[in-house]
Design an enzyme around this catalytic site. Sequence first.
Site, PDB file in Angstrom:
ATOM      1  N   SER A 137       0.842  -1.194   0.000  1.00  0.00           N
ATOM      2  CA  SER A 137       0.000   0.000   0.000  1.00  0.00           C
ATOM      3  C   SER A 137       0.876   1.242   0.000  1.00  0.00           C
ATOM      4  O   SER A 137       2.022   1.209   0.475  1.00  0.00           O
ATOM      5  CB  SER A 137      -0.891   0.011   1.247  1.00  0.00           C
ATOM      6  OG  SER A 137      -1.561   1.243   1.388  1.00  0.00           O
ATOM      7  N   TYR A 147      -0.559  -0.779  10.452  1.00  0.00           N
ATOM      8  CA  TYR A 147      -0.856  -1.077   9.056  1.00  0.00           C
ATOM      9  C   TYR A 147       0.270  -0.565   8.164  1.00  0.00           C
ATOM     10  O   TYR A 147       0.775  -1.277   7.301  1.00  0.00           O
ATOM     11  CB  TYR A 147      -2.199  -0.469   8.645  1.00  0.00           C
ATOM     12  CG  TYR A 147      -2.615  -0.842   7.238  1.00  0.00           C
ATOM     13  CD1 TYR A 147      -3.159  -2.088   6.966  1.00  0.00           C
ATOM     14  CD2 TYR A 147      -2.469   0.055   6.189  1.00  0.00           C
ATOM     15  CE1 TYR A 147      -3.530  -2.442   5.680  1.00  0.00           C
ATOM     16  CE2 TYR A 147      -2.854  -0.272   4.904  1.00  0.00           C
ATOM     17  CZ  TYR A 147      -3.383  -1.523   4.650  1.00  0.00           C
ATOM     18  OH  TYR A 147      -3.743  -1.867   3.356  1.00  0.00           O
TER      19      TYR A 147
END
Length: 253
Positions: A137, A147
């Site tokens: 990402s 994350y």
Amino acid sequence: MPTALITGASAGLGAEFARQLAAQGADLVLVARSRDALEALAAELRTAHGVQVEVLAVDLSRERGLAKVVRRVSDAARPLDLLVNNAGFGLPLHFADNDIDDEVRHLRLHVEASMRLMHAALGVMRGRGGRIVNVASVAGFISRSTYSACKAWLIGFSRWANAEYAVDRVSVTAVCPGFTHTTFHERMGLAPGSEGVPAVMWLDARDVVREGLRDAASGKAVSVPSLRYKAIVALTKVLPPSLTAGVARRGRV
């Protein structure tokens, strides 16, 4: 025919990887927790493209489920040509507010499961050739919670592995999309539009997968779909982490 194994294949980017690879004639091994969703997708792809599709309904965050997929990836009698590490989920709160067991499960799925599956794939692919795609990402370039840390690990490891195993004819590519129209945010309990992200920043899953597969085929270590997110990644190299972290709090990439 080439064979690809895709984790997190029941929806979102995983399902789109399956559709595009099946359209190219690849046989598939689909991995996710939801057997019903996998079987429905498998039936669709068999009918549309005449490919073979195997279904593994397991939870990769659990040791038993992960071991089952590792065994399939390691099977030299049925070798894979492509591994897509796509399984993942986000957590709705900040680190200190999330349940620590959820955080550990999050880390196990994003890092440990990907690492074990890459290790298993390399055991079969080295010398024979193959590709590994790790869905990371743009968040991996930004300092923000676990994350981002997990995705940063995937990006860094992919860069190293792509150079290290090129001599063995194996490429490793981290695909780093920004905000993409999938069910990812809904699974965190977030209503559509609640992220406060401008419409222009949202990507189409078909474009993300198409560009990611193209970059993987060319042997790139890192793929950042879309020019606007390439520009954002370039800015993260010169802007202070405190600023990028502040912007990142507006949404989850």
